[in-house]
Enzyme design. Structure first.
Site, mmCIF file in Angstrom:
data_model
loop_
_atom_site.group_PDB
_atom_site.id
_atom_site.type_symbol
_atom_site.label_atom_id
_atom_site.label_comp_id
_atom_site.label_asym_id
_atom_site.label_seq_id
_atom_site.Cartn_x
_atom_site.Cartn_y
_atom_site.Cartn_z
ATOM 1 N N ASN A 192 -26.669 7.063 -26.301
ATOM 2 C CA ASN A 192 -25.752 8.012 -25.669
ATOM 3 C C ASN A 192 -25.544 9.143 -26.665
ATOM 4 O OD1 ASN A 192 -25.495 6.268 -23.543
ATOM 5 N ND2 ASN A 192 -23.318 5.835 -23.844
ATOM 6 N N ARG B 125 -28.406 4.421 -13.590
ATOM 7 C CA ARG B 125 -27.727 3.497 -14.499
ATOM 8 C C ARG B 125 -26.283 3.306 -14.034
ATOM 9 N NH1 ARG B 125 -24.771 4.809 -19.741
ATOM 10 N NH2 ARG B 125 -24.137 2.748 -20.435
ATOM 11 N N TYR C 12 -24.232 13.189 -27.260
ATOM 12 C CA TYR C 12 -23.565 14.388 -26.739
ATOM 13 C C TYR C 12 -23.487 15.503 -27.768
ATOM 14 C CZ TYR C 12 -21.928 11.573 -22.791
ATOM 15 O OH TYR C 12 -21.867 10.781 -21.672
ATOM 16 N N HIS D 34 -19.212 -2.329 -19.643
ATOM 17 C CA HIS D 34 -18.939 -0.938 -20.026
ATOM 18 C C HIS D 34 -17.416 -0.752 -20.112
ATOM 19 C CE1 HIS D 34 -20.528 3.437 -19.701
ATOM 20 N NE2 HIS D 34 -19.238 3.538 -19.972
ATOM 21 N N GLU E 9 -21.698 1.229 -25.885
ATOM 22 C CA GLU E 9 -21.047 1.857 -27.047
ATOM 23 C C GLU E 9 -20.078 0.940 -27.800
ATOM 24 O OE1 GLU E 9 -19.304 5.602 -25.867
ATOM 25 O OE2 GLU E 9 -21.272 6.544 -25.709
HETATM 26 C C1 NOJ Z 1 -19.669 7.729 -23.143
HETATM 27 C C2 NOJ Z 1 -19.140 6.648 -22.252
HETATM 28 O O1 NOJ Z 1 -20.108 5.639 -22.132
HETATM 29 C C3 NOJ Z 1 -18.712 7.137 -20.890
HETATM 30 O O2 NOJ Z 1 -17.986 6.115 -20.286
HETATM 31 C C4 NOJ Z 1 -17.920 8.411 -21.023
HETATM 32 O O3 NOJ Z 1 -17.398 8.840 -19.807
HETATM 33 C C5 NOJ Z 1 -18.817 9.476 -21.622
HETATM 34 N N1 NOJ Z 1 -19.230 9.045 -22.947
HETATM 35 C C6 NOJ Z 1 -18.172 10.851 -21.750
HETATM 36 O O4 NOJ Z 1 -17.126 10.814 -22.650
#
Ligand code: NOJ
Length: 536
Positions: free
Chosen positions: A351, A120, A353, A165, A211
């Protein structure tokens, strides 16, 4: 015992050859195996995922490309932002970044060596259309992405392309204020069409925007990302309105998506045969207490962060919870808009985390920023009764909470009737204190543990019926982490900032092995990896 210490101890003894050293080495290794196995319980294998499930790595244009004014690329919003001292940690910028623009072939070879199915990446708007709609297509920019696409396909790697992005030509900011203006929708559609026309014969998986929910929060609520607009009590910006502007910006982003997808489906999809999604920042929320009000707050928080972006693209309108609390401040879609907005994604690109606790602010007192309609009257915290929700990482807002990915997938599956999903980003950055020397950075056991634990939770969600079709590690190599510059590292590869050499971390070897479905228990595999790393 701390895994990292064990790995360090084993690595130290690898170079020695006395019998005593070997004995101590195996003692430590034994301890490590016991320790690591107890952390993992069961371990995860590629074969725990369905056939055809795609594994990949993820990057984005501004974070790796560099060559910021080369071959016709114009200054973009992040270049301009980085020029003002104090905006980015350590005065960093993306002018050179990882020099991927010149080293793309090497990077594609690295990607291939990992054994992934997919890669990606995103297209730099200012490289392809340096002046947006107000100038010509830059053939050098098109050539660059053509070379990337062709080289990926030659190696059997599927391109997953994010059109936008975070980076766009600064001219669009200067002319009309970018996303605050509906004119940006037209510019976006022009850019998206330029991508479909030039690259669409080879791209089967598009995502329109990365995002939009996080971008809006960071750029227009907190004012930390360009164009750095906000108002009190959210931040100290020179201009902006944190209660209103984010809603306008998101509306323009969503309409831009909807119009681009409408065009793609009408003019390109039949011939090109691709599908389109949008990438959403999916931070999971759990209620701080088991009290009904906090439970409701967690649901409300999710509607205000995730539903805000996804409900319009699936159901055609904003979540009812948002309308209830924001009333007429929340923009409205016309009937015609609702029609093309609804069902305008083929899949959700997730996305994920981390996870946070959420507390209700309607019935109890909260901080000034939490107690605001734009935030859904919820307070977000990472601590309960003095205990942190998860181990810290390099970004305080992103502690390690493996169960959260399963919970998030469960939430999306229920709210959106099991729409197909891809995990387009998931990754780990180590806290500063774990990275004293390059060797510490390379021996990134914590990153391996992170991926193994998150993948286990994801595999369970899939066994429970969720339609998840792929998983991308964020990220291939350490890169420009926006306002944190190069100080926070998510990569499978370390970048020497002096030489820009790409140096594999233990996690790169781990991913390679995992993708080969290496079925050894993780502890044994990790000790093996330490030996390999010492050899290389
Ligand atoms: C989401 C973002 O899409 C990416 O650009 C970023 O580096 C990562 N999170 C980590 O923070």
């Amino acid at each position: 015992m701390n895994d990292l210490l064990l790995i360090k101890a084993t690595a130290m003894f690898i170079n020695g050859n006395s019998e005593l050293q070997s004995l101590v080495f195996f003692f430590f290794l034994g301890l490590f195996i016991v320790n690591s196995t107890s952390i993992h319980g069961e371990y995860i294998k590629r074969s725990d995922f369905p056939n055809g499930f795609l594994f990949g790595v993820s990057t984005s244009s501004y974070q790796i490309e560099g060559a910021y004014l080369e071959d016709g690329k114009s200054l973009n919003n992040w270049d301009a932002f980085a020029l003002t001292p104090g905006n980015i940690r350590n005065g960093d910028n993306g002018f050179i970044a990882n020099d991927h623009y010149h080293q793309y072939l090497k990077d594609i070879e690295i990607i291939q060596s990992l054994g992934v199915d997919a890669y990606r990446f995103s297209i730099s708007w200012a490289r392809v259309l340096p002046r947006g709609r107000f100038g010509e297509v830059n053939s050098n920019g098109v050539l660059f992405y053509n070379k990337i696409l062709d080289n990926l396909l030659l190696r059997g790697i599927k391109p997953f392309v994010t059109i936008y992005h975070h980076d766009f030509p600064q001219e669009l900011q200067d002319r009309y204020g970018s996303w605050l203006s509906p004119l940006m929708q037209e510019d976006y559609v022009h850019f998206a069409e330029t991508c479909f026309k030039n690259f669409g014969d080879r791209v089967k998986h598009w995502t329109t925007i990365n995002e939009p929910n996080l971008f809006t929060q960071m750029a227009y609520v907190n004012g930390k990302y360009p164009p750095a607009r906000c108002s009190q009590p959210f931040g100290n910006c020179s201009a902006g309105n944190s209660d209103i502007e984010p809603l306008i910006v998101m509306h323009n982003l969503l309409l831009a998506h909807g119009k681009a997808v409408k065009l793609y489906r009408k003019d390109y999809q039949r011939d090109q045969g691709g599908s389109v999604g949008i990438v959403v920042d999916c931070l999971m929320y759990e209620p701080l207490t088991d009290n009904d009000l906090d439970q409701e707050a967690a649901n409300r928080g999710l509607a205000f962060s995730i539903g805000w972006a996804l409900d319009p693209l699936i159901f055609g309108d904003y979540p009812p919870e948002m309308r209830q609390y924001l009333g007429n401040q929340l923009p409205r879609f016309s009937n015609a808009e609702r029609k093309f907005m609804a069902d305008s994604i083929d899949y959700i690109a997730v996305n994920h985390y981390s996870t946070a606790y959420v507390k209700d602010c309607i019935h109890s007192s909260c901080s000034l920023t939490a107690n605001r309609a734009i935030n859904g009257f919820v307070d977000v915290t990472r601590e309960r009764d003095g205990v942190q929700i998860g181990e810290p990482t390099g970004i305080s807002m992103l502690p390690v909470v493996p169960r959260g990915i399963g919970e998030m997938i469960g939430y999306l599956k229920k709210r959106y009737h099991n729409k197909p999903m891809f995990i387009t980003e998931n990754g780990y950055s180590e806290p500063k204190e774990q990275e004293v020397q390059v060797q510490d950075i390379q021996q990134d056991v914590k990153r391996i543990e992170f991926h193994e634990m998150y993948l286990s939770s994801l595999a369970q969600a899939i066994r429970d019926g969720a339609d998840v079709r792929g998983y991308f590690v964020w990220t291939l190599m350490d890169d420009f982490e926006w306002i944190l510059g190069y100080s926070v590292r998510f990569g499978l590869y370390y970048i020497d900032r002096q030489t820009l050499a790409r140096i594999p971390k233990l996690s790169a070897r781990w991913y390679q092995d995992f993708l080969k479905n290496n079925t050894q228990a993780p502890a044994i595999r990790i000790s093996d990896l330490v030996l390999k790393l010492a050899d290389s």
